[in-house]
Design an enzyme around this catalytic site. Sequence first.
Site, PDB file in Angstrom:
ATOM      1  N   TRP A  12       0.816  -1.220   0.000  1.00  0.00           N
ATOM      2  CA  TRP A  12       0.000   0.000   0.000  1.00  0.00           C
ATOM      3  C   TRP A  12       0.852   1.274   0.000  1.00  0.00           C
ATOM      4  CZ3 TRP A  12      -4.181  -1.505   4.271  1.00  0.00           C
ATOM      5  CH2 TRP A  12      -4.858  -2.642   3.834  1.00  0.00           C
ATOM      6  N   HIS A  97      12.799  -2.822  -0.969  1.00  0.00           N
ATOM      7  CA  HIS A  97      12.013  -2.289  -2.090  1.00  0.00           C
ATOM      8  C   HIS A  97      12.838  -1.217  -2.812  1.00  0.00           C
ATOM      9  CE1 HIS A  97       8.951  -0.173  -4.358  1.00  0.00           C
ATOM     10  NE2 HIS A  97       8.241  -1.290  -4.284  1.00  0.00           N
ATOM     11  N   GLU A  99      12.131   1.574  -3.913  1.00  0.00           N
ATOM     12  CA  GLU A  99      11.950   2.947  -3.428  1.00  0.00           C
ATOM     13  C   GLU A  99      12.804   3.189  -2.187  1.00  0.00           C
ATOM     14  OE1 GLU A  99       7.683   2.810  -3.425  1.00  0.00           O
ATOM     15  OE2 GLU A  99       7.734   2.784  -5.618  1.00  0.00           O
ATOM     16  N   GLU A 169      11.418  -6.905  -9.292  1.00  0.00           N
ATOM     17  CA  GLU A 169      10.676  -5.711  -9.683  1.00  0.00           C
ATOM     18  C   GLU A 169      11.588  -4.794 -10.486  1.00  0.00           C
ATOM     19  OE1 GLU A 169       7.197  -4.949  -6.920  1.00  0.00           O
ATOM     20  OE2 GLU A 169       8.921  -4.156  -5.851  1.00  0.00           O
ATOM     21  N   GLY A 175       5.028   1.410 -11.142  1.00  0.00           N
ATOM     22  CA  GLY A 175       4.178   2.608 -11.179  1.00  0.00           C
ATOM     23  C   GLY A 175       4.162   3.301 -12.528  1.00  0.00           C
ATOM     24  N   GLY A 236       1.526  -2.837  -6.424  1.00  0.00           N
ATOM     25  CA  GLY A 236       1.441  -1.526  -5.785  1.00  0.00           C
ATOM     26  C   GLY A 236       0.092  -0.892  -6.068  1.00  0.00           C
ATOM     27  N   GLY A 237       0.045  -0.026  -7.084  1.00  0.00           N
ATOM     28  CA  GLY A 237      -1.151   0.749  -7.401  1.00  0.00           C
ATOM     29  C   GLY A 237      -2.445  -0.068  -7.443  1.00  0.00           C
TER      30      GLY A 237
END
Length: 253
Positions: A12, A97, A99, A169, A175, A236-237
């Site tokens: 999330w 991750h 990010e 990923e 994204g 994700g999204g």
Amino acid sequence: MATRTPLIAGNWKLHKDCAESVAFAHELKSAIGADTDVDVMVAPTFTALYPVCEALKGSPIAVAAQDMFWETKGAWTGEISAEMIRSCGCTHVIIGHSERRQYFGETDETVNAKLKSALEAGLVPVVCIGETDEERKQGKTFEVLDTQVKMGLKGLSAEELASVVLAYEPVWAIGTGNTATPDMVQEVHAFLRKSVADSLQKELANAMRILYGGSVKSGNIAELMALEDVDGALVGGASLDTESFSGIVRYKR
Ligand code: PGA
């Protein structure tokens, strides 16, 4: 040939406050029901972990933190340990991750330290790896992934490795709506399984779940899951909405 139960995981990220997370957890619980063909996991923000775990009690949906710190206690302002995550009711944790790697200084060394601490606390780690667009264009994809796997999983016993989940990923697919093609995904997943088999052990590599992540949605999940070495998805999204996430979970039906 090992049978690998697929895992569909929703990340999330920085979405949904406490009340929204709990309401969403209740919606997912009834949409997904008690009986799924796959393992399901969601990763809310830290502040929503405890209430979401409470809301999902009695459902097959597991709860993960999106990150953790490797120390168990001490003067580490702002950090959260694996044991604290477990004490909320979580069973899983996402580590490394892209990010975190890109914006918060995560390295293969910190991934490795977090992984060891997660395993000690009895959490199932979902370890993320992936190349950037530039690395792919320079032809370095396999070299980058091999290093991330070997450094990230370094020093773990066979028993510890047995519970590790890998998530491939590609950074350029996260994204962006640009999913990697099925050929690209299968090529990388087979390479990762071989890399684990060569550096660790073959049986373990056959049993290890390798998820794909990067713009997964209900419209492309079935073709990804049909690939031999894809054992689930990190979403994700499309995990932020009940209909789209439960559509991904029910990709077989
Ligand atoms: P996305 O994110 O599905 O929104 O591309 C995937 C991820 O970051 O795990």
